[in-house]
Design an enzyme around this catalytic site. Structure first.
Site, PDB file in Angstrom:
ATOM      1  N   ILE A   6      33.624   6.627  23.674  1.00  0.00           N
ATOM      2  CA  ILE A   6      33.312   8.046  23.481  1.00  0.00           C
ATOM      3  C   ILE A   6      33.314   8.806  24.811  1.00  0.00           C
ATOM      4  O   ILE A   6      33.377  10.020  24.816  1.00  0.00           O
ATOM      5  CB  ILE A   6      31.959   8.225  22.754  1.00  0.00           C
ATOM      6  N   LYS A   7      33.218   8.094  25.916  1.00  0.00           N
ATOM      7  CA  LYS A   7      33.244   8.710  27.263  1.00  0.00           C
ATOM      8  C   LYS A   7      32.413   9.989  27.331  1.00  0.00           C
ATOM      9  O   LYS A   7      32.839  10.990  27.890  1.00  0.00           O
ATOM     10  CB  LYS A   7      34.691   8.964  27.702  1.00  0.00           C
ATOM     11  N   ARG A   8      31.198   9.934  26.788  1.00  0.00           N
ATOM     12  CA  ARG A   8      30.305  11.080  26.873  1.00  0.00           C
ATOM     13  C   ARG A   8      29.564  11.060  28.206  1.00  0.00           C
ATOM     14  O   ARG A   8      29.574  10.043  28.919  1.00  0.00           O
ATOM     15  CB  ARG A   8      29.297  11.076  25.718  1.00  0.00           C
TER      16      ARG A   8
END
Lengths: 313, 313
Positions: free
Chosen positions: B104-106
């Site tokens: 998700i690379k949040r």
């Protein structure tokens, strides 16, 4: 799209974005209870409460401001039902004529960024049909992956006349940990700012401003001054006003001499105004009026700061 | 959670993650047609096709690998219906006993990262009830905002025995644009790697490995060698194998001498194997068997590379 944002700022005389970052604890009891009565204390109930709460605020402030910035994390935490509330909020705000900045801070390798760009700014094709996913006007983008992570977003902005705000110097206390590290004698955020200016050249949305803007926190006014100079044609989205500590007087250097070039976000300070002592007399039942009062006060604070800046020239 | 991942790797003898990054063009016609017949050429039809396609692959490979990594962007591009397919995929994989890494690379300011962490790894409270949103086992996190953007994720990992893979050196061609910049004579990614090691100390998931791992692209094997040394107790998630150009022999330095410490992701190379010449004989109707064959070949490639590394000691 930057042209639409600028037109809205000029029309309302308010370089202000309302951050729609709802927490359940901000929502007055009568709205929560109504949603829970209908849907139970469920994720759907939470999504419904958030949506009703947002709608009240948007109705109360939409003539005063040009734009809103829903922070998708606050919706995503409630899973699908939260994201349905996000989608409804985006659509409602667009229907009201507001510019919608999706604060999604996405960014990935090329093909993946292309998918995010399609879902938030562009279109996807299913068989012979074309659809829009979330359909914001601008989104925020994280630059850590470099050009090939950002360019798919820029391509969609060019096709769709939409825009970006790319993280340059964020408003949080530890943003300096990597962003301020010295590279060839200059902080990394300046290099990112330079790159934003270069990316923006291919995406001019008006004579003076690009559709590719930057995020620079209100909490770092001196850095804002430098970055203003490095990216003269990038609109700067400035979070951190109000609850995070930024004040009108800190913000003047984010603007250009034309009085444009920056748009200031306040989230909690506006949407949860009714919980502040200052606006307590509104009560939960008139929470949206409290938000309106908070916008008017913010407008005055920023307007006064900009007027005193003008006198300096 | 790293303990569960390691146990899975040891049981299957495959330090392999299958990247569930579906594109409609990967999906065999019979699956797409069936979904479109039922739901039309709609976003719902696309979501249904993706879900059926994923299920076939998961069924075919779940005994061979310990983990999957759905890339949320590929679902998010189809809006709510795509995210429903993501949610179903996560749940199905967990039910099959697979470790699920939500790619998700949040990453955001503290309160916002806390919301992402709650939605993807933890819980949210609605009234007196507690719910889980997407409920992955690990997620990927972007470090650009520094410690206060990462720590809310770490806190949830501690509470829930879950884990992170933090972007250190990404696999894409332009990752060096910012990540390789020299800070005090050393590239930025090394500083991020050091920070990952520090963050990880508070979150040891087994005697030897932390629940806080790192992402380092297979496409940069020399940097992987250095980062392996800097973060000895961080598991490294290595994307970029196969379609992006990484090969088994490039990967040995991502592993520690105990034969552990890295897990290699392949997405397109496995899930769209049936479209490669090599596996063309399977055809679209046996696409999942082609994926199984591709996993077995990848397992052999990596196994051979690790065996020849062992002979060196």
């Amino acid at each position: 799209m930057i042209r639409k944002l600028i037109a809205g700022i000029e029309k309302t005389d308010a370089p202000i974005v309302v951050g729609l970052d709802p927490m359940l604890s901000f929502i007055p009891e009568h709205i929560r209870n109504r949603a829970y009565e209908e849907h139970g204390e469920t994720l759907k109930g939470a999504g419904e409460a958030i949506w009703e709460y947002n709608r009240g605020i948007v109705d109360a402030v939409c003539d005063l401001v040009p734009a809103v910035k829903p922070q998708i994390a606050m919706y995503e935490q409630f899973g699908i039902e939260g994201l349905i509330a996000f989608e409804r909020t985006v659509r409602y705000c667009r229907d009201k004529g507001l510019v919608v900045i999706g604060d999604i801070k996405r960014g990935d390798i090329g093909s993946t960024s292309a998918a995010y760009a399609a879902g938030h700014l562009g279109t996807v094709q299913v068989g012979t049909h074309v659809y829009r996913g979330f359909d914001e006007d601008f989104v925020t983008v994280n630059p850590y992956l470099g050009s090939d992570g950002v360019k798919p977003f820029i391509r969609v902005c060019q096709e769709e006349n939409k825009g970006l705000f790319i993280l340059v110097k964020t408003s949080n206390p530890s943003s300096g940990e990597f962003q301020d590290r010295q590279v060839d004698g200059r902080p990394l955020y300046e290099l990112v700012g330079e790159q934003v200016a270069i990316w923006g050249e291919d995406c001019m949305g008006s004579e003076s401003y690009s559709n590719i803007g930057a995020v620079v926190g209100a909490t770092y006014p001196e850095m804002g001054k430098t970055l203003r100079r490095i990216m003269p044609r990038a609109y700067i989205l400035v979070p951190g006003y109000g609850a995070q500590g930024g004040k009108g007087a800190d913000l003047v250097h984010f603007f250009n001499e034309d009085g444009l070039g920056a748009v200031i976000n306040s989230s909690r300070g506006i949407i949860a105004a009714w919980q502040q002592e200052k606006y307590a007399s509104f009560g939960g039942s008139c929470y949206a009026d409290a938000s309106r009062a908070a916008v008017l006060e913010m407008k005055e604070d920023i307007g006064a700061a900009l007027a005193s800046k003008k006198r300096l020239y």
